[in-house]
Scaffold this motif. Sequence first.
Motif, mmCIF file in Angstrom:
data_model
loop_
_atom_site.group_PDB
_atom_site.id
_atom_site.type_symbol
_atom_site.label_atom_id
_atom_site.label_comp_id
_atom_site.label_asym_id
_atom_site.label_seq_id
_atom_site.Cartn_x
_atom_site.Cartn_y
_atom_site.Cartn_z
ATOM 1 N N ALA A 27 -103.462 -16.578 -49.944
ATOM 2 C CA ALA A 27 -102.114 -16.347 -49.413
ATOM 3 C C ALA A 27 -101.168 -17.417 -49.943
ATOM 4 O O ALA A 27 -101.469 -18.620 -49.865
ATOM 5 C CB ALA A 27 -102.139 -16.357 -47.891
ATOM 6 N N ALA A 28 -100.042 -17.004 -50.477
ATOM 7 C CA ALA A 28 -99.143 -17.923 -51.177
ATOM 8 C C ALA A 28 -98.578 -19.011 -50.282
ATOM 9 O O ALA A 28 -98.446 -20.164 -50.696
ATOM 10 C CB ALA A 28 -98.007 -17.132 -51.823
ATOM 11 N N THR A 29 -98.233 -18.694 -49.044
ATOM 12 C CA THR A 29 -97.563 -19.673 -48.180
ATOM 13 C C THR A 29 -98.541 -20.452 -47.304
ATOM 14 O O THR A 29 -98.387 -21.657 -47.126
ATOM 15 C CB THR A 29 -96.523 -18.982 -47.289
ATOM 16 O OG1 THR A 29 -97.166 -17.928 -46.559
ATOM 17 C CG2 THR A 29 -95.399 -18.404 -48.133
ATOM 18 N N THR A 30 -99.560 -19.780 -46.778
ATOM 19 C CA THR A 30 -100.504 -20.449 -45.867
ATOM 20 C C THR A 30 -101.722 -20.990 -46.587
ATOM 21 O O THR A 30 -102.456 -21.803 -46.025
ATOM 22 C CB THR A 30 -100.972 -19.479 -44.778
ATOM 23 O OG1 THR A 30 -101.709 -18.398 -45.388
ATOM 24 C CG2 THR A 30 -99.785 -18.913 -44.003
ATOM 25 N N CYS A 31 -101.967 -20.520 -47.817
ATOM 26 C CA CYS A 31 -103.135 -20.928 -48.604
ATOM 27 C C CYS A 31 -104.460 -20.472 -47.990
ATOM 28 O O CYS A 31 -105.522 -20.954 -48.393
ATOM 29 C CB CYS A 31 -103.161 -22.445 -48.822
ATOM 30 S SG CYS A 31 -101.799 -23.044 -49.856
ATOM 31 N N THR A 32 -104.421 -19.595 -47.029
ATOM 32 C CA THR A 32 -105.657 -19.077 -46.453
ATOM 33 C C THR A 32 -106.277 -18.055 -47.397
ATOM 34 O O THR A 32 -105.613 -17.469 -48.254
ATOM 35 C CB THR A 32 -105.389 -18.419 -45.089
ATOM 36 O OG1 THR A 32 -104.338 -17.456 -45.240
ATOM 37 C CG2 THR A 32 -104.967 -19.457 -44.068
ATOM 38 N N LEU A 33 -107.587 -17.841 -47.237
ATOM 39 C CA LEU A 33 -108.344 -16.938 -48.088
ATOM 40 C C LEU A 33 -108.518 -15.583 -47.417
ATOM 41 O O LEU A 33 -108.826 -15.509 -46.225
ATOM 42 C CB LEU A 33 -109.712 -17.528 -48.408
ATOM 43 C CG LEU A 33 -109.727 -18.873 -49.144
ATOM 44 C CD1 LEU A 33 -111.152 -19.286 -49.464
ATOM 45 C CD2 LEU A 33 -108.904 -18.799 -50.415
ATOM 46 N N ASN A 34 -108.364 -14.515 -48.201
ATOM 47 C CA ASN A 34 -108.549 -13.161 -47.713
ATOM 48 C C ASN A 34 -109.620 -12.476 -48.553
ATOM 49 O O ASN A 34 -109.508 -12.449 -49.798
ATOM 50 C CB ASN A 34 -107.239 -12.370 -47.811
ATOM 51 C CG ASN A 34 -106.123 -13.007 -47.005
ATOM 52 O OD1 ASN A 34 -106.272 -13.239 -45.822
ATOM 53 N ND2 ASN A 34 -105.009 -13.308 -47.658
ATOM 54 N N PRO A 35 -110.674 -11.926 -47.915
ATOM 55 C CA PRO A 35 -111.725 -11.254 -48.683
ATOM 56 C C PRO A 35 -111.164 -10.113 -49.522
ATOM 57 O O PRO A 35 -110.301 -9.361 -49.073
ATOM 58 C CB PRO A 35 -112.680 -10.743 -47.608
ATOM 59 C CG PRO A 35 -112.414 -11.606 -46.415
ATOM 60 C CD PRO A 35 -110.954 -11.932 -46.468
ATOM 61 N N ILE A 36 -111.642 -9.997 -50.753
ATOM 62 C CA ILE A 36 -111.212 -8.930 -51.648
ATOM 63 C C ILE A 36 -112.096 -7.712 -51.439
ATOM 64 O O ILE A 36 -113.330 -7.819 -51.378
ATOM 65 C CB ILE A 36 -111.264 -9.398 -53.113
ATOM 66 C CG1 ILE A 36 -110.171 -10.446 -53.361
ATOM 67 C CG2 ILE A 36 -111.110 -8.229 -54.083
ATOM 68 C CD1 ILE A 36 -110.200 -11.049 -54.741
ATOM 69 N N THR A 37 -111.490 -6.555 -51.317
ATOM 70 C CA THR A 37 -112.233 -5.317 -51.134
ATOM 71 C C THR A 37 -113.199 -5.097 -52.305
ATOM 72 O O THR A 37 -112.815 -5.223 -53.472
ATOM 73 C CB THR A 37 -111.276 -4.115 -51.043
ATOM 74 O OG1 THR A 37 -110.371 -4.336 -49.970
ATOM 75 C CG2 THR A 37 -112.030 -2.824 -50.801
ATOM 76 N N GLY A 38 -114.447 -4.797 -51.976
ATOM 77 C CA GLY A 38 -115.468 -4.618 -53.001
ATOM 78 C C GLY A 38 -116.404 -5.795 -53.130
ATOM 79 O O GLY A 38 -117.456 -5.705 -53.768
ATOM 80 N N GLY A 39 -116.067 -6.920 -52.528
ATOM 81 C CA GLY A 39 -116.952 -8.089 -52.544
ATOM 82 C C GLY A 39 -117.566 -8.264 -51.185
ATOM 83 O O GLY A 39 -117.132 -7.634 -50.221
ATOM 84 N N PRO A 40 -118.606 -9.093 -51.021
ATOM 85 C CA PRO A 40 -119.244 -9.897 -52.064
ATOM 86 C C PRO A 40 -120.177 -9.083 -52.956
ATOM 87 O O PRO A 40 -120.491 -7.930 -52.656
ATOM 88 C CB PRO A 40 -120.016 -10.937 -51.255
ATOM 89 C CG PRO A 40 -120.302 -10.270 -49.959
ATOM 90 C CD PRO A 40 -119.155 -9.358 -49.690
#
Length: 408
Positions: free
Chosen positions: A269-282
Amino acid sequence: MALVVSVAMGLGMTACGGGTIGFMWVLGTQYNQIAGFKIDDFTGNLTAMPHSPFTSGGADPVSIVVKPGGRFVYVVNKGGGSGPTSNLPCGSAGSISEFSVGGQGVLTFQQCFTSQGSTPVWAAVDTTGNFLYVLDQQAPSLDGAPPPANGDITVFSIDPNTGRLTLVLNQQIKDPQTGLQLTYFPVGETPTMMAVSGGCLLTLNTADQTVSPYAAGTAGQLTLTTTQKFNAQTGRATSIITGGSAVYITDAAPTASNPGGRILPFSVAATTCTLNPITGGPIGNVSPGANPVYSLVGGAGSAKNFLYVANQSTTDTTNPNSSISAFQVQTNSTLLAIDPGNNPYSVGAGPVCMVEDPSNQYIYTSNGDGTVTGKSISTQGFLQDLKRGSKFTATGQATCLAVSGNVD
């Protein structure tokens, strides 16, 4: 013809190679040393630079980073270790050693610096090259209180002319006892690695399986958002790296469907720098590779659309070896294994870190057996042995390594 030969010699070229395209430095904890190599353009072959190996300056060197421009190198010494310490200018405690880079990549020790916590384990430079981040596994005690459970980031500003480091105070948090600004930025428990993604700094904390996302602001200030827990997604997270717009975490814990571990892709996330799981992973590791501990995004030329994962072991009990797994990075940042039948590719025992050379032709692993393994990268992302052998002797119990191109 004589003129051609003269020009080639002046450029450091010979009939057998294409000249030096970069320098490599490999840390070794057995003797607290740094092995230095020149990288040949035509073959990827490594040759020792003059005066190599160099002292690491401190005990148990574990992380190394090059300031953009290649003029200065910083080595994080974890402290303690089993190597000799009587001749180390920084002593046996945790420290940061600064080196200047001279002709042919030769390192000259400059000065010792100390992070604010204890047991420093990783370093990274921000995207501007103006600040050095050092990750400590143990944050300092406040006003004589017992040491906290969490680790910390120490931030230094880098002098562009001398490479000297100056501590940056945390302007957002004060010591509740003294009222003074903190000298560090807190993170989760037992952090082991950091990754820089644009204006974000992310630490991987292994004891509590979390990531501490910081947004990098002006004057070296870091702003923590919400520490993220990954207990439900990872069993034993081992590394975190950035590649393009994605972040990848390696998970070495075996599962029934993925006995060799997994790779977890995230967007940032550009502003919070938090991570969001990408669809199709892991995605599961490439069999029989197991115990993934490091990864990088690279590829021949400027495409940078392949992910390489260093595996310290294998699920094949009849043929134990270490390896590199290779994946193509899809447009949505998910991963697809490539080169069936050859992937994963064998490397030296116990790989710790990986780098790509400055021209994106070759990939190298530093191995715990004191060697470096080199591979060439095809346009399809496949890996092959170098033309003149892929194994090079570094220094005992090699940890991480770094490369640099021309020095500016």
